[in-house]
Scaffold this motif. Structure first.
Motif, short mmCIF file in Angstrom:
data_model
loop_
_atom_site.label_atom_id
_atom_site.label_comp_id
_atom_site.label_asym_id
_atom_site.label_seq_id
_atom_site.Cartn_x
_atom_site.Cartn_y
_atom_site.Cartn_z
N SER A 28 0.85 -1.19 0.00
CA SER A 28 0.00 0.00 0.00
C SER A 28 0.88 1.24 0.00
O SER A 28 2.09 1.18 0.20
N LEU A 352 -7.65 -1.82 3.93
CA LEU A 352 -7.54 -0.62 3.11
C LEU A 352 -7.47 0.62 4.00
O LEU A 352 -8.15 0.70 5.02
N GLU A 370 -6.95 3.96 -0.24
CA GLU A 370 -5.79 3.46 -0.97
C GLU A 370 -6.15 2.22 -1.78
O GLU A 370 -6.82 1.31 -1.29
N ARG A 371 -5.66 2.21 -3.04
CA ARG A 371 -5.83 1.03 -3.87
C ARG A 371 -4.80 1.09 -5.00
O ARG A 371 -4.75 2.05 -5.75
N ASN A 372 -3.96 0.04 -5.09
CA ASN A 372 -2.98 -0.06 -6.17
C ASN A 372 -2.06 1.16 -6.24
O ASN A 372 -1.86 1.75 -7.30
N THR A 375 -5.23 6.41 -4.75
CA THR A 375 -6.43 6.47 -3.93
C THR A 375 -7.64 6.69 -4.82
O THR A 375 -7.60 7.51 -5.75
#
Length: 555
Positions: A28, A352, A370-372, A375
């Motif tokens: 993350s 997450l 947060e993702r990959n 955000t």
């Protein structure tokens, strides 16, 4: 995750190579930030081994006490290594800090970056100029120049002479500094062409040499915000009648600090319907959720006993609920506090990380999550804890806000600049860009006939309002017409036709008074039982007043 960490030595091909033998795992943004810090500090260990290692370790350490090793070299190399280890590009935020210094002529010279302590609020800029300098030097001369520079600093008391010995492509430190600053300015001119300054496209309400953040409307034509004008974060209220500090004597009585958290978090929130002002504050190493009644001036402090690092409170329109994020069992999740019953309940329970949650309606929360390594905005149901994504982009979507009309305003950086965007709360459409700034906008909220935000330019965060007419003229985000590609500051193949002359270079000297010089006519007197030494130091404090002092040490 496995790392092979070894001191940088003669047999290493690249300056960052000792750190690169690792397994790449999906991480993350928060974990990357932690690893970045670790790599940065481990790079310092390698630097120290070169500078102070070997038989003459003690005398070299004594030399280091004089501060003759330039901090721009130490910190610039550490940032260079950390980015190489994690294979990360410069962030939009870091580019913004450096770009603003070029736009408003306060790029510090490398001589001024011998030490960062006089930079005051611009310490982070010192790191970024240093990082850019080492990136540029490495690009021109190769990774090996970093070893040569450290060994030369080890063997020369004069850092300017040390640079001349280490560099093969520049006439000296002045020549390198001038060419580096030319390049930064050229890249900035190219990148900002066709973009607006916040002061021209909007109306600056509050600005200055201090930071003003997180404006939230008070429902009466004014707004609350956070400012560090007196060297610490405090809450103020701006009204047509003037400025007023909220909670007089606040920091000398109930709490010690106002918790600001991560730059992607909101800091305070206000509910006009209830008259409550919400914020997180610390007292005696404990964190409290604070609810200040702006009518009675009473403050309720809720001790969050089992939660760590609470951040970003947001009130429901009626003021009966407060949501915030906090760490529990090593995971950051969203919690809701009922102001009437005093009950506390956990809403999410995933890995997450959420930033700046706000109430979408009585049963749903909108948060930047947060993702990959980016955000996105997601909608979370408070009763079920389920979520659905509102956006799905490689950009950073932060600081969501729900307008009275039900539209979602937020901040995003698809073209490398944080701008204000607008989207229907139901999703299913292309976001519309509201601003096209050179600097960056944060913490957007509805205000009068438009929106208000904290915009970064000219070295500080300033409160700026934008009208709905400007918002209505925004075009679809991502279109080639309005979203120019990010200029690549690491592209060394370009020929720069424009170069400052010696006379022009003097004009571009840093305008800030927070500079420093070192004078070290040190002495050493030995006796049978020990020694005593000392020297002179001249510098400038944050108010630009120069001081001369004598220091002594010994045993």
């Amino acid at each position: 995750m496995q790392n092979t960490i070894s001191p940088v030595g003669e047999g290493v091909e690249g300056f960052a190579e000792p750190f690169k033998n690792r397994a790449v795992l999906p991480l993350s943004m928060s974990e990357y930030d932690d690893l970045h810090l670790m790599a940065h500090e481990l790079a310092h260990i390698s630097q120290f081994e070169i500078l102070y290692g070997g038989f003459w370790r003690s005398p070299r350490l004594l030399k280091a006490m004089g501060g003759v090793v330039p901090l721009w070299v130490m910190e610039g190399q550490a940032e260079h290594v950390a980015h190489a280890v994690l294979e990360r590009e410069w962030s939009s935020y870091d580019r913004m800090i450096l770009r603003d210094a070029a736009l408003y002529d306060y790029l510090y010279t490398l001589r001024e970056l011998q030490n960062f302590s006089p930079l005051y609020r611009h310490v982070y800029l010192g790191y970024k100029i240093s990082h850019y300098a080492i990136d540029y030097l490495t690009e021109v001369e190769g990774e090996r120049v970093n070893f040569r520079l450290l060994r030369s600093l080890r063997n020369n008391l004069d850092p300017i002479k040390a640079f001349e010995v280490a560099s093969t492509e520049f006439a000296g430190l002045h020549d390198f500094d001038r060419k580096m600053r030319n390049r930064i300015k050229e890249e900035t001119r190219d990148f900002t062409q066709g973009r607006d300054s916040a002061s021209d496209s909007g109306t600056e309400i509050i600005g200055g040499d201090y930071h003003c953040r997180t404006p939230v409307p008070d429902g009466e034509g004014g707004f609350y915000y956070v400012s560090d004008r007196w060297l610490r974060n405090e809450i103020y209220r701006h009204t047509p009648d003037g400025e007023k500090k909220v909670l007089k004597g606040f920091f000398g009585s109930k709490v010690d600090t106002l918790v600001s958290g991560h730059r992607y978090d909101r800091i305070i929130d206000y509910s006009p319907g209830s008259g409550l002002l919400a914020f997180i504050a610390g007292r005696n190493h404990r964190n409290y959720l604070c609810l200040h009644d702006t009518v009675s001036n009473d403050t309720v402090m809720v001790h969050l006993e089992d939660l760590h690092e609470p951040r970003s409170p947001a009130l429901s329109p009626c003021g009966k609920k407060v949501i915030f994020t906090a760490l529990k069992d090593a995971m950051r999740n969203i919690f809701v506090y009922e102001t009437g019953s005093g009950s506390l309940r956990q809403v999410t329970s995933d890995r997450l990380v959420d930033y700046g949650p706000v109430f979408l309606d009585s049963g749903r929360i909108l948060a930047a999550t947060e993702r990959n390594l980016s955000t996105d905005l997601r909608v979370i149901r408070t009763d079920e804890g389920t979520a659905e994504w509102l956006t799905d982009t490689p950009s950073l979507e932060i600081h969501p806000h729900i307008s009275p009309e039900g539209e979602v305003y937020f901040i995003s950086d698809p073209d490398g600049v944080f701008n204000i965007y607008r989207l229907s709360s139901g999703g299913g459409e292309t976001p519309v860009r509201v601003t096209n700034l050179k600097g960056g906008a944060f913490g957007v909220s509805s205000y009068r006939d438009g929106v208000i935000a904290s915009c970064y330019y000219d070295g500080s965060y300033r409160i700026v309002s934008f009208t709905l007419e400007a918002a209505a003229s925004g075009k679809a985000a991502g279109s080639a017409e309005t979203e120019p590609e990010v200029a690549d500051p690491d592209n060394g193949s370009r020929d720069y036709a424009y170069e400052l002359s010696e006379e022009e270079y003097r004009v571009y000297e840093a305008r800030s008074p927070f500079s420093t010089d070192f004078f070290l006519p040190s002495f050493l007197y030995s006796t049978d039982i020990g020694f005593v030494g000392g020297g002179y130091y001249m510098g400038s404090d944050m108010l630009g007043v120069h001081n001369l002092s004598l220091y002594l040490w010994g045993w």
